[in-house]
Design a protein around this motif. Structure first.
Motif, short mmCIF file in Angstrom:
data_model
loop_
_atom_site.label_atom_id
_atom_site.label_comp_id
_atom_site.label_asym_id
_atom_site.label_seq_id
_atom_site.Cartn_x
_atom_site.Cartn_y
_atom_site.Cartn_z
N ASN A 332 0.86 -1.18 0.00
CA ASN A 332 0.00 0.00 0.00
C ASN A 332 0.90 1.23 0.00
N ARG A 333 0.38 2.35 -0.46
CA ARG A 333 1.20 3.56 -0.48
C ARG A 333 1.26 4.15 0.93
N HIS A 334 2.48 4.21 1.48
CA HIS A 334 2.68 4.73 2.83
C HIS A 334 3.90 5.65 2.87
N LEU A 335 4.09 6.29 4.02
CA LEU A 335 5.19 7.24 4.20
C LEU A 335 6.32 6.62 5.02
N TYR A 336 7.54 6.99 4.63
CA TYR A 336 8.75 6.49 5.27
C TYR A 336 9.65 7.67 5.63
N GLN A 347 9.14 3.43 9.22
CA GLN A 347 7.93 3.57 8.43
C GLN A 347 6.93 4.35 9.26
N ILE A 348 6.45 5.47 8.72
CA ILE A 348 5.58 6.37 9.48
C ILE A 348 4.14 5.86 9.52
N THR A 349 3.60 5.46 8.37
CA THR A 349 2.21 5.01 8.31
C THR A 349 2.17 3.53 7.92
N LYS A 350 1.22 2.82 8.47
CA LYS A 350 1.06 1.40 8.19
C LYS A 350 -0.42 1.05 8.19
N GLY A 351 -0.76 -0.02 7.48
CA GLY A 351 -2.13 -0.50 7.52
C GLY A 351 -2.64 -0.86 6.14
N ASN A 352 -3.78 -1.50 6.11
CA ASN A 352 -4.40 -1.90 4.85
C ASN A 352 -5.22 -0.75 4.28
N TRP A 353 -4.55 0.33 4.07
CA TRP A 353 -5.11 1.55 3.49
C TRP A 353 -3.95 2.33 2.88
N GLU A 354 -4.24 3.45 2.22
CA GLU A 354 -3.20 4.16 1.49
C GLU A 354 -3.17 5.65 1.83
N THR A 372 -5.94 10.12 3.43
CA THR A 372 -5.81 8.66 3.36
C THR A 372 -7.14 7.99 3.05
N THR A 373 -7.07 6.66 2.85
CA THR A 373 -8.27 5.84 2.67
C THR A 373 -8.54 5.01 3.92
N GLY A 530 -6.81 -3.37 -11.62
CA GLY A 530 -6.01 -2.33 -12.25
C GLY A 530 -6.29 -0.96 -11.69
N THR A 531 -7.47 -0.78 -11.08
CA THR A 531 -7.80 0.54 -10.52
C THR A 531 -7.14 0.69 -9.14
N GLY A 532 -7.25 1.89 -8.58
CA GLY A 532 -6.45 2.24 -7.42
C GLY A 532 -7.14 2.18 -6.08
N TYR A 533 -6.32 2.43 -5.04
CA TYR A 533 -6.74 2.60 -3.64
C TYR A 533 -7.20 1.31 -2.97
N LYS A 534 -6.85 0.17 -3.58
CA LYS A 534 -7.15 -1.12 -2.95
C LYS A 534 -5.87 -1.96 -2.84
#
Length: 708
Positions: A332-336, A347-354, A372-373, A530-534
């Motif tokens: 998932n897209r997260h911040l480091y 790693q700053i953010t974690k989880g099953n979200w972006e 975020t999502t 193919g689509t995003g945010y999942k």
């Protein structure tokens, strides 16, 4: 290829209105919403600026009261220098491509009141203040310059700029389109040097487009356009020092150097960071340039077995020159967080979200401000997250699409929010998310739509054959009767990382879809693989096979809806624009037994005809992956067409060239297939101008009514 948002706010004459959503009402501007233009926080953190009719106004965050105009007059946009003692004002512009434009700018000294016309009042591109506010750099005729704001002297940094040949400090067509910006230079923090990218596009094949206009002989638009597998611009990075007035080439031979998508300044005076990439865009180097010596240090390499989002970079340097970086490396897209030498801290953010947007870092509270999502893939929320403890605090509404514009000290923000049932509202909040005042709503717009029997989206999930649950929305007639059979009209875009199913106000096609619903159709949209945010697994499964899994999911969705008691499975249609047009073309060929009718607007019909950066990111080159290109081209399956098909394209489309539709049309003709074809003279990828949009949407409406 960026998603096309279809605006429906062109003025035409207004007929007598009935209590329904009509095309006349849509295009008269009757339903047009209200917004706030040009929001920017001022340095003191207590005020913000907006563009108004009489000038650039200053407002108080605390009271939300207007405190006067910073500048009087009419301007298209503005930017302040770092200490806000000067302001750069765009007076007039001429668009070039998606992001680039020629502009005439004034620089106003807010202390002395003196105004200077940049570059003697001539057109420039991408002007930028030096951090000390004494100069403005800009590009003119593909060369890089800077102007001293006190002596008014203009210094020309490069001499070799030439149209369709050499570009200095400015993106070429494909960089601008696919990396998302036109500017390719940056000042150092201490204002004594500029690092810029030079693009030599001499060997890039040239595209030419006839422009018909009202002239005896058509003219031509000629520009360099690298199609998949062809030559790109040769890029190089250069360092210019103001004290010596000399330019030196930076040696990138030991690093990734095929693309140089980004140039950033750091928190230190004599540093610039370059982000470079290999051609396949699955490996990027983050390079630190010492602008005193020209030496280069690699901070780290970001890599992926498929691709890296080279067009969606998150990078911010903190006061100690450590930095925050966005990555999809954990799925998932997260911040480091990295130290100044490129060593990972955590790693700053974690989880099953972006993390979907990054707003900044508050050094006082050690918090990043992000979108975020966290509350579900169809929602976007604003939060603050402590980079040391990981504690997250929700600042926005928990549902809908919420974004923020923060004050300089992060004590306030203006929240822009909407849901599928509520149009945009603008609310002033404090740094903890408490509402201070609602600044603007669109209750009047909503009342008009409700009076005209608007229906709202229903969100559901439906399965595909791979076992995924795909997000979907559905619009049903207001008098929906589950015992009746309704024709189904499907809309989608489906491009990599895109999202068409979100809990947000649809300011694009939403009104037209309601118009169709009032004609008796059920309208749906499904975001397949193919689509995003999942997560990256769902998004990147399409690698090397663009179109394959996407169309399988649209066909599966159509079949699923066709099994519902209230859908007439013999009357299923599909519509899409750009990538969505590509999908609609595949639906009417590969999915010919499922779809009765389809509309493809400005479609790619063979990925060999699309640009290098976008196509090769997902497909590699045709030389490496010929099978992937050919097996997912609707042109290769023209013989399968059965239903009614409307093909639409603008003849001056610089993005998805008219050539795509011409080739597909020829394939259909040679297979003795009947179809409708509409060409819009001299119109680009957006197909708009004058009465073009009303005519286009009337044509599509008539086609649907006649064939579905």
């Amino acid at each position: 290829m960026k998603k096309i948002f279809l605006s429906v706010s062109i003025l035409v004459s207004v007929a007598t209105f009935s209590q329904e959503i009509t095309l006349d009402k849509i295009y008269s501007g009757y339903y047009r919403g209200k917004g706030i233009a040009g929001i920017a926080s001022l340095k003191n953190g207590e005020n913000y600026a907006v563009i108004e009719r009489g000038g650039i106004a200053k407002y108080s965050y605390k009271t939300s009261a207007k405190e006067g105009n910073i500048v009087d007059g009419s301007f298209e946009s503005y930017q302040f220098n770092d200490d806000e003692s000067k302001i750069l004002l765009l007076k007039k512009s001429q668009p070039i491509y998606r992001h680039s434009f020629l502009g005439k700018f004034d620089v106003k000294d807010l202390k002395s009141g003196k105004t200077l016309s940049l570059n003697n009042g001539n057109y420039v591109q991408e002007p930028t203040f030096s951090p000390d506010g004494t100069k403005v750099a800009f590009i003119a005729e593909n060369n890089l310059f800077y102007q001293d704001l006190y002596s008014e002297k203009i210094t020309q940094i490069t001499q070799d700029g030439k149209k369709n040949s050499i570009i200095n400090g400015l993106a070429d067509w494909v960089y601008e389109e696919e990396f998302g910006h036109a500017k390719q230079y940056e000042w150092t923090k201490n204002s004594d040097a500029i690092v810029f990218v030079k693009s030599d596009e001499t060997e890039v094949p040239e595209m030419y487009i006839p422009i018909y206009g009202k002239q005896l002989y058509p003219s031509e638009l000629r520009f360099k356009y690298p199609k998949a597998g062809e030559k790109n611009s040769m890029v190089s990075a250069h360092l210019y020092r103001l004290d010596s007035q000399k330019t030196v080439a930076l040696n990138l031979l030991n690093f990734k150097n095929y693309y140089i998508p980004n140039v950033y300044k750091t928190a230190k005076s004599d540093e610039i960071v370059l982000i470079t990439s290999d051609r396949l865009q699955n490996s990027s180097d983050v390079l630190k340039v010492n602008t005193k010596t020209g030496t280069i240090q690699k901070l780290f390499t970001e890599s992926d077995d498929k691709w890296i989002e080279t067009d969606n970079v998150t990078l911010e340097f903190l006061d100690d020159n450590s930095f925050i970086w966005g990555s999809e490396r954990d799925g998932n897209r997260h911040l480091y967080w990295y130290d100044q030498n490129g060593k990972p801290k955590k790693q700053i953010t974690k989880g099953n979200w972006e993390v979907t947007d990054y707003y900044g870092f508050n050094p006082k509270t050690k918090e990043v401000l992000v979108q975020t999502t966290e509350k579900g893939s169809i929602n976007k929320v604003v939060s603050k997250i402590n980079i040391e403890t990981g504690k997250s605090t929700l600042l926005s509404n928990a549902e809908g699409n919420n974004s923020a514009s923060f004050s300089g000290n992060y004590n306030y923000f203006i929240e822009t929010s909407s849901t599928a049932t509520k149009p945009y509202t603008y609310v002033l909040k404090d740094g903890n998310g408490k509402t201070v005042k609602e600044l603007q709503n669109n209750d009047e717009q909503l009342k008009k739509l409700q009076a005209d029997n608007m229906v709202s989206k229903e969100f559901i999930t439906i399965p595909n054959e791979a076992g995924d649950q795909m997000n979907a929305w559905m619009l049903k007639p207001k008098d929906f009767d589950p015992s009746k059979k309704y024709p189904l009209f499907m809309f989608q875009y489906s491009g990599p990382g895109s999202q068409s199913v979100s809990n947000s106000w649809d300011a694009g096609n939403g009104l037209w879809f309601n118009h169709l619903v009032q004609k008796g159709y059920i309208v749906v949209c499904v975001d397949g693989r193919g689509t995003g945010y999942k997560g990256t697994k769902f998004k990147k499964v399409t690698y090397l096979n663009l179109g394959k899994y996407e169309i399988e999911d649209q066909i599966a969705a159509a079949k699923w809806f066709g099994k519902q008691t209230y859908i007439d499975k013999s009357r299923i249609g599909i519509f899409g624009w750009s990538y969505g047009g590509y999908m609609a073309s595949l639906a009417l060929t590969k999915g010919a037994d499922v779809f009765k009718a389809g509309i493809a607007v400005a479609p790619v019909t063979n990925w060999r005809y699309y640009d290098t950066v976008y196509t090769e990111r997902f497909m590699r080159t045709p030389q490496e992956n010929a099978k992937g290109y050919d097996e997912n081209s609707p042109t290769e399956f023209a013989s399968l067409l059965k239903g009614k098909f409307l093909l639409i394209h603008g003849t001056a489309d610089d993005n998805v060239h008219f050539q795509n539709s011409m080739e597909f049309a020829e394939a259909l003709i040679q297979n003795k297939k009947q179809f409708e074809f509409m060409a819009y003279p001299d119109k680009n990828h957006g197909i708009y101008g004058g009465n073009t949009r009303p005519q286009l949407y009337q044509k599509m409406t008539d086609f649907i009514l006649e064939n579905l």
